[in-house]
Scaffold this motif. Structure first.
Motif, short mmCIF file in Angstrom:
data_model
loop_
_atom_site.label_atom_id
_atom_site.label_comp_id
_atom_site.label_asym_id
_atom_site.label_seq_id
_atom_site.Cartn_x
_atom_site.Cartn_y
_atom_site.Cartn_z
N GLN A 267 0.82 -1.22 0.00
CA GLN A 267 0.00 0.00 0.00
C GLN A 267 0.85 1.27 0.00
OE1 GLN A 267 -1.96 -1.33 3.62
NE2 GLN A 267 -3.90 -1.58 2.52
N LEU A 268 2.16 1.11 -0.07
CA LEU A 268 3.06 2.27 -0.01
C LEU A 268 3.71 2.52 -1.36
CD1 LEU A 268 4.99 1.38 3.29
CD2 LEU A 268 3.01 2.92 3.05
N SER A 269 4.09 3.76 -1.59
CA SER A 269 4.88 4.09 -2.78
C SER A 269 6.31 3.58 -2.58
CB SER A 269 4.91 5.60 -2.99
OG SER A 269 5.72 6.21 -2.01
N GLY A 270 7.06 3.54 -3.66
CA GLY A 270 8.45 3.09 -3.56
C GLY A 270 9.26 3.94 -2.59
N GLY A 271 9.05 5.25 -2.66
CA GLY A 271 9.79 6.15 -1.76
C GLY A 271 9.43 5.90 -0.30
N SER B 114 18.18 3.84 -6.46
CA SER B 114 18.30 3.41 -7.86
C SER B 114 17.06 2.72 -8.40
CB SER B 114 19.50 2.47 -8.03
OG SER B 114 20.67 3.19 -7.77
N ALA B 115 16.25 2.14 -7.52
CA ALA B 115 15.06 1.43 -8.00
C ALA B 115 13.81 2.30 -7.94
CB ALA B 115 14.85 0.16 -7.17
N LEU B 116 13.99 3.58 -7.61
CA LEU B 116 12.81 4.44 -7.40
C LEU B 116 12.48 5.25 -8.65
CD1 LEU B 116 13.65 5.93 -3.89
CD2 LEU B 116 12.11 4.05 -4.42
N ASP B 117 11.19 5.55 -8.78
CA ASP B 117 10.79 6.50 -9.81
C ASP B 117 11.40 7.86 -9.46
OD1 ASP B 117 9.30 4.62 -11.14
OD2 ASP B 117 7.46 5.08 -10.06
N PRO B 118 11.74 8.64 -10.47
CA PRO B 118 12.47 9.90 -10.23
C PRO B 118 11.82 10.81 -9.20
CG PRO B 118 12.23 9.50 -12.59
CD PRO B 118 11.50 8.40 -11.91
N GLU B 119 10.48 10.87 -9.19
CA GLU B 119 9.85 11.82 -8.26
C GLU B 119 9.94 11.38 -6.81
OE1 GLU B 119 8.28 9.92 -10.43
OE2 GLU B 119 6.32 9.26 -9.70
N MET B 120 10.42 10.16 -6.58
CA MET B 120 10.51 9.67 -5.20
C MET B 120 11.93 9.67 -4.66
SD MET B 120 7.85 6.65 -5.63
CE MET B 120 6.17 7.09 -6.06
N VAL B 121 12.85 10.00 -5.53
CA VAL B 121 14.25 9.97 -5.12
C VAL B 121 14.53 11.00 -4.03
CG1 VAL B 121 16.60 10.47 -5.95
CG2 VAL B 121 15.08 9.01 -7.30
N LYS B 122 13.93 12.17 -4.22
CA LYS B 122 14.26 13.29 -3.33
C LYS B 122 13.88 13.03 -1.88
CE LYS B 122 14.28 18.25 -3.20
NZ LYS B 122 13.52 19.45 -3.48
N VAL C 119 13.71 10.32 -0.29
CA VAL C 119 14.63 9.37 0.34
C VAL C 119 15.99 10.04 0.62
CG1 VAL C 119 15.90 7.21 0.00
CG2 VAL C 119 13.48 7.34 -0.60
N LEU C 120 16.43 10.83 -0.35
CA LEU C 120 17.71 11.53 -0.14
C LEU C 120 17.60 12.52 1.01
CD1 LEU C 120 18.88 12.24 -3.81
CD2 LEU C 120 19.66 10.43 -2.26
N MET C 121 16.43 13.15 1.16
CA MET C 121 16.26 14.10 2.27
C MET C 121 16.27 13.39 3.61
SD MET C 121 14.53 17.40 0.85
CE MET C 121 13.39 17.58 2.14
N THR C 122 15.67 12.21 3.65
CA THR C 122 15.73 11.41 4.89
C THR C 122 17.18 11.08 5.23
OG1 THR C 122 13.56 10.45 4.45
CG2 THR C 122 14.99 9.24 5.94
N MET C 123 17.95 10.72 4.21
CA MET C 123 19.36 10.39 4.44
C MET C 123 20.16 11.61 4.86
SD MET C 123 19.77 7.88 1.21
CE MET C 123 21.56 7.78 1.31
N GLU C 124 19.83 12.74 4.25
CA GLU C 124 20.53 13.98 4.60
C GLU C 124 20.27 14.34 6.06
OE1 GLU C 124 19.93 17.10 1.78
OE2 GLU C 124 21.09 18.54 2.97
N GLY C 125 18.99 14.16 6.48
CA GLY C 125 18.64 14.44 7.88
C GLY C 125 19.46 13.59 8.84
N LEU C 126 19.62 12.34 8.46
CA LEU C 126 20.39 11.41 9.28
C LEU C 126 21.86 11.84 9.36
CD1 LEU C 126 19.57 8.77 10.57
CD2 LEU C 126 20.23 7.58 8.47
N ALA C 127 22.39 12.28 8.24
CA ALA C 127 23.78 12.77 8.20
C ALA C 127 23.94 13.99 9.10
CB ALA C 127 24.17 13.10 6.76
N GLU C 128 22.95 14.87 9.05
CA GLU C 128 23.03 16.10 9.86
C GLU C 128 22.99 15.78 11.35
OE1 GLU C 128 19.90 18.48 8.27
OE2 GLU C 128 21.15 19.15 6.58
N GLU C 129 22.35 14.67 11.70
CA GLU C 129 22.30 14.28 13.11
C GLU C 129 23.59 13.61 13.56
OE1 GLU C 129 18.86 11.88 13.80
OE2 GLU C 129 17.52 13.50 13.17
N GLY C 130 24.52 13.43 12.62
CA GLY C 130 25.83 12.90 12.99
C GLY C 130 26.00 11.41 12.79
N MET C 131 25.06 10.78 12.10
CA MET C 131 25.20 9.34 11.84
C MET C 131 26.43 9.08 10.97
SD MET C 131 24.18 6.21 12.16
CE MET C 131 22.49 6.09 12.75
N THR C 132 27.16 8.03 11.28
CA THR C 132 28.27 7.59 10.45
C THR C 132 27.68 6.81 9.28
OG1 THR C 132 29.60 7.38 12.45
CG2 THR C 132 30.43 6.26 10.46
#
Ligand code: ADP
Ligand code: MG
Length: 239
Positions: free
Chosen positions: A135-139, A164-172, A174-187
Motif C-alpha cells: 500500500q506504499l509508494s516506492g519512496g 536506484s530502484a525508485l521513480d524519479p519523483e521519489m528519489v528526493k 529518500v535523499l532528504m531522509t538520508m541527509e537528515g540522518l547525516a546532519e544528526e551525525g550518523m556515520t
C-alpha cells in the motif's frame, strides 16, 4: 568506526576486490561512486559480514573481524539499506520495524513499538504505521526500510544504491531522509549515483573501479578537479 586494510575478495576465479584500504571516522559521510561491476556492493557486504573477505582485515569500532566474531553482534552495530527495500510483505510497517528489535535485541513489544513510532514520526510516516508494503509508494517503502534499520539503533549505516530502484519523483524524499540522518551525525557509507547528494552531503568521496579505490578526496576536489583519468571519464558521463 571502520578500518579496512588490504581487503581482497574473490568469487572463485573472479578477483572482485583488489586491495581496498579505507577508514571511516565517527560522523563521517563517505560516498562511494564508480561504474557498475566495480565492486562497490561487495565492499559494503564485506563490511556488514554478508560476505567474508578472501584476505585483508576489517576492524569495526576497533575490533578485528574474523571467523570467531559473533556476526549478529557486529550486524547490530551496522544498519544496511539496499536498492530493493526487502521489506516483509506479510507484515505491516510496524511489524517490519519492530521484528528485529524484538527478536534480535529482545526488546519488549511496547518498547519496540515506541521506538518504531518515534522514527516513523521523524520521517513523517506515522500515519502509515498499519499500512502494508503493497500500500506504499516506492519512496515510502524505502523510508520504512531506513526506519527499520534505524530501529536497531546502529552506530553505522550502509546504503547500497538506495534510490536506484525508485521513480524519479521519489528519489528526493529518500535523499532528504538520508541527509537528515547525516546532519544528526550518523556515520554513513553510501553507494550512490546521485552526484548532487554526493557533493552536498558527502564528507569524502571514494571512487572505485575494477575492484580498487582509484581516488579518494573531498567532494569539492573530486567534482572540480578529479585526478584519476577513469574518474574524469566517469564524471564526464554522469554529470
Ligand atoms: P557494483 O556494486 O560496483 O556494481 P558488485 O560488487 O556487485 O559491483 O560486483 C562486482 C563483481 O563481482 C561483478 O563482476 C559481479 O558479477 C561479481 N559478483 C558479485 N557478487 C558475486 C557473487 N556472489 N558471486 C559471483 N560473482 C559475484
Ligand atoms: Mg552494486
Amino acid at each position: 568506526m571502520i578500518r579496512v586494510e588490504d581487503l581482497h575478495k574473490n568469487f572463485g576465479k573472479l578477483h572482485v576486490l583488489k586491495g581496498i584500504n579505507a577508514k571511516v571516522d565517527k560522523g563521517d559521510v563517505v560516498v562511494i561512486i564508480g561504474p557498475s561491476g566495480s565492486g562497490k556492493s561487495t565492499f559494503l557486504r564485506c563490511i556488514n559480514l554478508l560476505e567474508y573477505p578472501t584476505s585483508g582485515k576489517i576492524y569495526i569500532e576497533g575490533e578485528l573481524i574474523d571467523k570467531k566474531t559473533d556476526v549478529n553482534r557486529i550486524r547490530q552495530k551496522i544498519g544496511m539499506v539496499f536498492q530493493h527495500f526487502n521489506l516483509f510483505n506479510n507484515l505491516n510497517v510496524l511489524g517490519n520495524i519492530t521484528l528485529a528489535p524484538m527478536k534480535v535485541k529482545g526488546l519488549s513489544k511496547d518498547i519496540a513499538e515506541d521506538i518504531a513510532f518515534e522514527f516513523l514520526k521523524k520521517i513523517g510516516l506515522e500515519d502509515k504505521i498499519y499500512a502494508f508494503p503493497s500500500q506504499l509508494s516506492g519512496g515510502q517503502r524505502q523510508r520504512v526500510a531506513i526506519c527499520r534499520a534505524l530501529a536497531m539503533q546502529p552506530d553505522i549505516m550502509l546504503f547500497d544504491e538506495p534510490t536506484s530502484a525508485l521513480d524519479p519523483e521519489m528519489v528526493k524524499e529518500v535523499l532528504m531522509t538520508m541527509e537528515g540522518l547525516a546532519e544528526e551525525g550518523m556515520t554513513m557509507v553510501v553507494v550512490t549515483h546521485e552526484m548532487g547528494f554526493a557533493r552536498e552531503v558527502g564528507d569524502r568521496i571514494i571512487f572505485m573501479d575494477g575492484g580498487q579505490i582509484l581516488e579518494e578526496s573531498t567532494p569539492e576536489q573530486f567534482f572540480s578537479h578529479p585526478e584519476n583519468s577513469r574518474a574524469q571519464e566517469f564524471l564526464s558521463k554522469v554529470l
